[in-house]
Design a protein around this motif. Sequence first.
Motif, PDB file in Angstrom:
ATOM      1  N   THR A 164       0.861  -1.184   0.000  1.00 28.01           N
ATOM      2  CA  THR A 164       0.000   0.000   0.000  1.00 28.01           C
ATOM      3  C   THR A 164       0.900   1.238   0.000  1.00 28.01           C
ATOM      4  N   PRO A 165       0.360   2.394  -0.350  1.00 26.10           N
ATOM      5  CA  PRO A 165       1.167   3.621  -0.282  1.00 26.10           C
ATOM      6  C   PRO A 165       1.248   4.221   1.119  1.00 26.10           C
ATOM      7  N   THR A 166       0.592   3.601   2.090  1.00 26.70           N
ATOM      8  CA  THR A 166       0.548   4.145   3.446  1.00 26.70           C
ATOM      9  C   THR A 166       1.919   4.106   4.102  1.00 26.70           C
ATOM     10  N   ARG A 167       2.290   5.220   4.715  1.00 28.48           N
ATOM     11  CA  ARG A 167       3.566   5.318   5.419  1.00 28.48           C
ATOM     12  C   ARG A 167       3.348   5.208   6.928  1.00 28.48           C
ATOM     13  N   GLY A 217      -8.992  12.633  -1.605  1.00 31.14           N
ATOM     14  CA  GLY A 217      -7.670  13.116  -1.969  1.00 31.14           C
ATOM     15  C   GLY A 217      -7.431  14.593  -1.751  1.00 31.14           C
ATOM     16  N   VAL A 240      -3.559  18.719   6.530  1.00 28.17           N
ATOM     17  CA  VAL A 240      -3.530  17.344   7.016  1.00 28.17           C
ATOM     18  C   VAL A 240      -4.605  17.186   8.073  1.00 28.17           C
ATOM     19  N   THR A 267      -4.307  15.361   3.125  1.00 26.12           N
ATOM     20  CA  THR A 267      -3.531  14.221   3.610  1.00 26.12           C
ATOM     21  C   THR A 267      -4.182  13.691   4.874  1.00 26.12           C
ATOM     22  N   VAL A 324     -11.823   8.442   4.137  1.00 25.47           N
ATOM     23  CA  VAL A 324     -11.027   8.487   2.906  1.00 25.47           C
ATOM     24  C   VAL A 324     -11.929   8.834   1.718  1.00 25.47           C
ATOM     25  N   VAL A 360      -5.631   5.483   3.858  1.00 24.03           N
ATOM     26  CA  VAL A 360      -5.054   6.623   4.558  1.00 24.03           C
ATOM     27  C   VAL A 360      -3.594   6.795   4.130  1.00 24.03           C
ATOM     28  N   ASP A 361      -3.110   8.025   4.210  1.00 25.74           N
ATOM     29  CA  ASP A 361      -1.739   8.314   3.772  1.00 25.74           C
ATOM     30  C   ASP A 361      -0.701   7.912   4.811  1.00 25.74           C
ATOM     31  N   TYR A 362      -1.030   8.080   6.076  1.00 30.14           N
ATOM     32  CA  TYR A 362      -0.093   7.785   7.162  1.00 30.14           C
ATOM     33  C   TYR A 362      -0.807   7.042   8.281  1.00 30.14           C
ATOM     34  N   GLU A 387      -4.058  11.123   8.204  1.00 30.43           N
ATOM     35  CA  GLU A 387      -3.224  10.362   9.136  1.00 30.43           C
ATOM     36  C   GLU A 387      -4.130   9.646  10.132  1.00 30.43           C
TER      37      GLU A 387
END
Length: 283
Positions: free
Chosen positions: A130-133, A239, A219, A242, A234, A262-264, A244
């Motif tokens: 996933t792109p989640t960090r 989009g 954010v 951001t 989401v 989610v992004d983070y 978290e």
Amino acid sequence: MTQQAPLPDLILEPLVRAALMEDLGTYGDITTRTVIPAGTQYMARLCAREAGVISGLRVAALAFRLVDPELRITPHVTDGSRIAPGDLLMEIEGAAASILSAERVALNFAGRLSGIATLTAAFVAQAAGTPTRITCTRKTTPGLRLVEKQAVLHGGGFNHRFSLSDAILIKDNHIAAAGGIRPVLRAVKAGASHMMRAEIEVDRLDQLAEVLDEGGAEVVLLDNMDTPTLRRAVAMTAGRLTLEASGNMRLERVAEVAATGVDYISSGALTHSARTLDIGLDF
């Protein structure tokens, strides 16, 4: 292995010096001074006793060098490397008394920071695909934030803000004290520097709707939301901001939260609940 630019010794030295002074006390290492003959030379080996991700080796090396600049230190792995039980991490050669006097501080740093890196790597693995960090928080050991956050990087994670002066992060207590979401966001738009990012915490979707309508934040921290609610957040945001996810982010939950989009995912556990990795030093 995650490659990260190392912190300079200029920053690390005060942390390590303070730890050494605490350990050496008012009269130094009386055990070593009493039982080790002057001039005794030895080779010591720093080895892993369990698998994990190493961090803090440069800090450990600095502990030895501060006690005795004449010690010869040979690293065999770099911070961010995955290690297995029995792996040789570092060799230290020189005065036995110096090695013994620095041993505990060096091991404390290496074990603690490797534990953080190892736990972070486990979180990152759960979000794979996933792109989640994965990111840490400010729930760090007082005085050790810089090296603990560096350990998060060694584990493949990302850093949240380092201090209160890094960014605007509007928490629930700020919202309560300021009179609501719209007043705090209007204050940000009116008074914040154009160079400063703003994040705001919400724990309900109606609050998220207010943020989306009002603007003023880049954010949104989605606090203590269950997974279906995160998924709806989401979709609502689409989009535009951001996102978290934070609160109750246990290791076993990371994969399903990352799948929401989610992004983070932020977790204080990376630094406040990591178990020390078992690293030993033997002559």
